[in-house]
Scaffold this motif. Structure first.
Motif, PDB file in Angstrom:
ATOM      1  N   ASP A 146       0.834  -1.195   0.000  1.00  0.00           N
ATOM      2  CA  ASP A 146       0.000   0.000   0.000  1.00  0.00           C
ATOM      3  C   ASP A 146       0.871   1.248   0.000  1.00  0.00           C
ATOM      4  N   LEU A 147       2.048   1.138   0.606  1.00  0.00           N
ATOM      5  CA  LEU A 147       2.969   2.274   0.673  1.00  0.00           C
ATOM      6  C   LEU A 147       4.390   1.756   0.765  1.00  0.00           C
ATOM      7  N   ILE A 148       5.299   2.359  -0.010  1.00  0.00           N
ATOM      8  CA  ILE A 148       6.724   2.127   0.191  1.00  0.00           C
ATOM      9  C   ILE A 148       7.352   3.466   0.566  1.00  0.00           C
ATOM     10  N   THR A 149       8.418   3.422   1.366  1.00  0.00           N
ATOM     11  CA  THR A 149       8.962   4.649   1.954  1.00  0.00           C
ATOM     12  C   THR A 149      10.468   4.781   1.723  1.00  0.00           C
ATOM     13  N   SER A 229       8.151   4.695   9.053  1.00  0.00           N
ATOM     14  CA  SER A 229       7.319   3.695   8.383  1.00  0.00           C
ATOM     15  C   SER A 229       6.484   2.900   9.390  1.00  0.00           C
ATOM     16  N   SER A 230       7.042   2.630  10.559  1.00  0.00           N
ATOM     17  CA  SER A 230       6.292   1.907  11.596  1.00  0.00           C
ATOM     18  C   SER A 230       5.159   2.754  12.152  1.00  0.00           C
ATOM     19  N   ALA A 231       5.406   4.037  12.341  1.00  0.00           N
ATOM     20  CA  ALA A 231       4.358   4.931  12.835  1.00  0.00           C
ATOM     21  C   ALA A 231       3.212   5.019  11.831  1.00  0.00           C
ATOM     22  N   ILE A 232       3.540   5.115  10.550  1.00  0.00           N
ATOM     23  CA  ILE A 232       2.497   5.170   9.523  1.00  0.00           C
ATOM     24  C   ILE A 232       1.680   3.882   9.533  1.00  0.00           C
ATOM     25  N   ALA A 233       2.350   2.732   9.621  1.00  0.00           N
ATOM     26  CA  ALA A 233       1.637   1.451   9.690  1.00  0.00           C
ATOM     27  C   ALA A 233       0.731   1.403  10.910  1.00  0.00           C
ATOM     28  N   SER A 234       1.199   1.946  12.018  1.00  0.00           N
ATOM     29  CA  SER A 234       0.406   1.983  13.245  1.00  0.00           C
ATOM     30  C   SER A 234      -0.863   2.803  13.056  1.00  0.00           C
ATOM     31  N   TYR A 235      -0.750   3.964  12.450  1.00  0.00           N
ATOM     32  CA  TYR A 235      -1.917   4.813  12.227  1.00  0.00           C
ATOM     33  C   TYR A 235      -2.880   4.189  11.217  1.00  0.00           C
ATOM     34  N   LEU A 243      -3.423   9.444   3.687  1.00  0.00           N
ATOM     35  CA  LEU A 243      -2.902  10.804   3.768  1.00  0.00           C
ATOM     36  C   LEU A 243      -2.764  11.262   5.212  1.00  0.00           C
ATOM     37  N   GLU A 244      -3.767  10.949   6.021  1.00  0.00           N
ATOM     38  CA  GLU A 244      -3.729  11.320   7.435  1.00  0.00           C
ATOM     39  C   GLU A 244      -2.674  10.514   8.187  1.00  0.00           C
ATOM     40  N   ALA A 245      -2.549   9.234   7.865  1.00  0.00           N
ATOM     41  CA  ALA A 245      -1.547   8.396   8.523  1.00  0.00           C
ATOM     42  C   ALA A 245      -0.139   8.906   8.243  1.00  0.00           C
ATOM     43  N   VAL A 246       0.113   9.330   7.004  1.00  0.00           N
ATOM     44  CA  VAL A 246       1.422   9.878   6.664  1.00  0.00           C
ATOM     45  C   VAL A 246       1.646  11.195   7.397  1.00  0.00           C
ATOM     46  N   ARG A 247       0.623  12.045   7.452  1.00  0.00           N
ATOM     47  CA  ARG A 247       0.761  13.329   8.150  1.00  0.00           C
ATOM     48  C   ARG A 247       1.083  13.114   9.628  1.00  0.00           C
ATOM     49  N   LEU A 248       0.363  12.206  10.259  1.00  0.00           N
ATOM     50  CA  LEU A 248       0.605  11.931  11.672  1.00  0.00           C
ATOM     51  C   LEU A 248       1.971  11.290  11.889  1.00  0.00           C
ATOM     52  N   GLY A 249       2.344  10.381  10.989  1.00  0.00           N
ATOM     53  CA  GLY A 249       3.660   9.756  11.088  1.00  0.00           C
ATOM     54  C   GLY A 249       4.775  10.768  10.966  1.00  0.00           C
ATOM     55  N   HIS A 274      12.000   7.991  20.817  1.00  0.00           N
ATOM     56  CA  HIS A 274      10.669   7.459  20.524  1.00  0.00           C
ATOM     57  C   HIS A 274       9.642   7.811  21.590  1.00  0.00           C
ATOM     58  N   PHE A 275      10.069   7.851  22.839  1.00  0.00           N
ATOM     59  CA  PHE A 275       9.136   8.077  23.942  1.00  0.00           C
ATOM     60  C   PHE A 275       9.322   9.469  24.520  1.00  0.00           C
ATOM     61  N   PHE A 276       9.350  10.460  23.637  1.00  0.00           N
ATOM     62  CA  PHE A 276       9.559  11.840  24.075  1.00  0.00           C
ATOM     63  C   PHE A 276       8.436  12.343  24.966  1.00  0.00           C
ATOM     64  N   SER A 277       7.268  11.700  24.893  1.00  0.00           N
ATOM     65  CA  SER A 277       6.156  12.116  25.752  1.00  0.00           C
ATOM     66  C   SER A 277       5.328  10.920  26.177  1.00  0.00           C
ATOM     67  N   GLY A 278       5.996   9.827  26.510  1.00  0.00           N
ATOM     68  CA  GLY A 278       5.289   8.637  26.934  1.00  0.00           C
ATOM     69  C   GLY A 278       4.605   7.941  25.775  1.00  0.00           C
ATOM     70  N   HIS A 279       3.714   7.047  26.059  1.00  0.00           N
ATOM     71  CA  HIS A 279       2.931   6.367  25.023  1.00  0.00           C
ATOM     72  C   HIS A 279       1.990   7.398  24.437  1.00  0.00           C
ATOM     73  N   ALA A 280       2.130   7.672  23.143  1.00  0.00           N
ATOM     74  CA  ALA A 280       1.516   8.887  22.634  1.00  0.00           C
ATOM     75  C   ALA A 280       0.912   8.720  21.261  1.00  0.00           C
ATOM     76  N   ASP A 281      -0.002   9.632  20.987  1.00  0.00           N
ATOM     77  CA  ASP A 281      -0.585   9.758  19.661  1.00  0.00           C
ATOM     78  C   ASP A 281      -0.518  11.224  19.275  1.00  0.00           C
ATOM     79  N   VAL A 282      -0.244  11.506  18.003  1.00  0.00           N
ATOM     80  CA  VAL A 282      -0.217  12.874  17.532  1.00  0.00           C
ATOM     81  C   VAL A 282      -1.627  13.253  17.105  1.00  0.00           C
ATOM     82  N   ARG A 283      -2.119  14.331  17.621  1.00  0.00           N
ATOM     83  CA  ARG A 283      -3.473  14.779  17.274  1.00  0.00           C
ATOM     84  C   ARG A 283      -3.387  16.081  16.500  1.00  0.00           C
TER      85      ARG A 283
END
Length: 283
Positions: A146-149, A229-235, A243-249, A274-283
């Motif tokens: 679906d995506l290569i990086t 790439s792992s963050a994008i896969a997570s989102y 598009l949103e997953a890439v932006r958040l990643g 990786h853990f600059f603010s604990g277990h986190a999600d970018v909003r």
């Protein structure tokens, strides 16, 4: 920059599971170790299949031991037959046979999303993918993605062109990258170090989206590609559109790099935070 807040799956909903298929970095900054950190930090559950063991630290890679093919296959079957894997991130695969078995298992189990980071060269410059395996990667695995990086050197190797030295020449790669067969390509411009911003191109079949991030002056960039790439896969596993997953990643990796100098790890290219603010999600 967006605020970072803790996130958990909604009550009653299943935990989004992301499988990383990659090599192990004994220094902990890249590979499987970085993938697990990024997937966890962005709110998903990480499982893993190790394809190679590297003797590696912040100074470079001194040895690579590919995992026997039978055991790679057994790891894949063990994970897919028990866990509800929504997204798969693929990193270092090392040789042709491992690429072929991973592609076969992706076809067999058909996860919803496949993100491939075509890992060929470490931050230190060490070669991580045998040259003979590049054609196998292109024919067997990339068309399933679906995506290569790729970064610029990886993108150039995939389409056999010169590595771009400016944004104009970066744009000339678009047509060739589309021909690789993946649904989308995120071409990362981080190697254009003379530019004020680190600009990436998200290349779709008929559109190109630009993502710009302020370049951060740090030598601690080990594992940036794995982490993004792992963050994008997570989102994606959490139900975000591409598009949103890439932006958040991109936001997540930018923050992880911005906070990298808070860590003092090793004598060379240290890891991002990786853990600059604990277990986190970018909003």
């Amino acid at each position: 920059m967006s605020n970072i807040t803790a996130t958990r799956p909604m009550q009653g909903s299943s935990t989004p599971i992301v499988l990383t298929i990659a090599g192990s970095d004994s220094g902990g900054g890249a590979g499987i170790q970085a993938d697990i950190k990024a997937i966890s930090a962005t709110g998903s559950y990480a499982c893993s299949v190790i394809t190679a063991i590297t003797a590696q630290n912040t100074l470079g890679v001194s040895a690579i031991f590919p995992i026997p093919l039978e055991h790679v296959e057994k790891q894949l079957d063990a994970v897919f037959t028990d866990l509800n894997v929504v997204a798969v991130k693929v990193g270092m695969l090392a040789d042709c046979d491992i690429i072929k078995i991973v592609a076969a298992k992706i076809k067999q189990y058909q996860p919803a999303f496949l993100v491939v980071d075509p890992v060929m060269v470490a931050t230190s410059g060490d070669l991580l993918l045998q040259t003979s395996a590049i054609n196998t990667l292109k024919s067997e695995l990339l068309p399933l993605a679906d995506l290569i990086t790729p970064n610029l050197p990886e993108g150039a190797a995939l389409i056999d062109c010169e590595v771009p030295d400016n944004e104009d020449s970066m744009a000339t790669m678009i047509a060739g990258l589309r021909q690789l067969g993946a649904t989308a390509v995120l071409l990362k411009g981080g190697h254009l170090e003379q530019d004020e911003n680190s600009n990436d191109l998200l290349i779709l079949s008929e559109q190109v989206h630009h993502f710009a991030a302020k370049r951060i002056n740090t030598r601690n960039t080990h594992g940036t590609g794995c982490t993004l790439s792992s963050a994008i896969a997570s989102y994606l596993a959490q139900g975000r559109e591409l598009l949103e997953a890439v932006r958040l990643g991109k936001q997540y990796i930018s923050q992880a790099i911005a906070h990298a100098d808070e860590l003092a790890i090793g004598k060379g290219h240290g890891p991002v935070n990786h853990f600059f603010s604990g277990h986190a999600d970018v909003r």
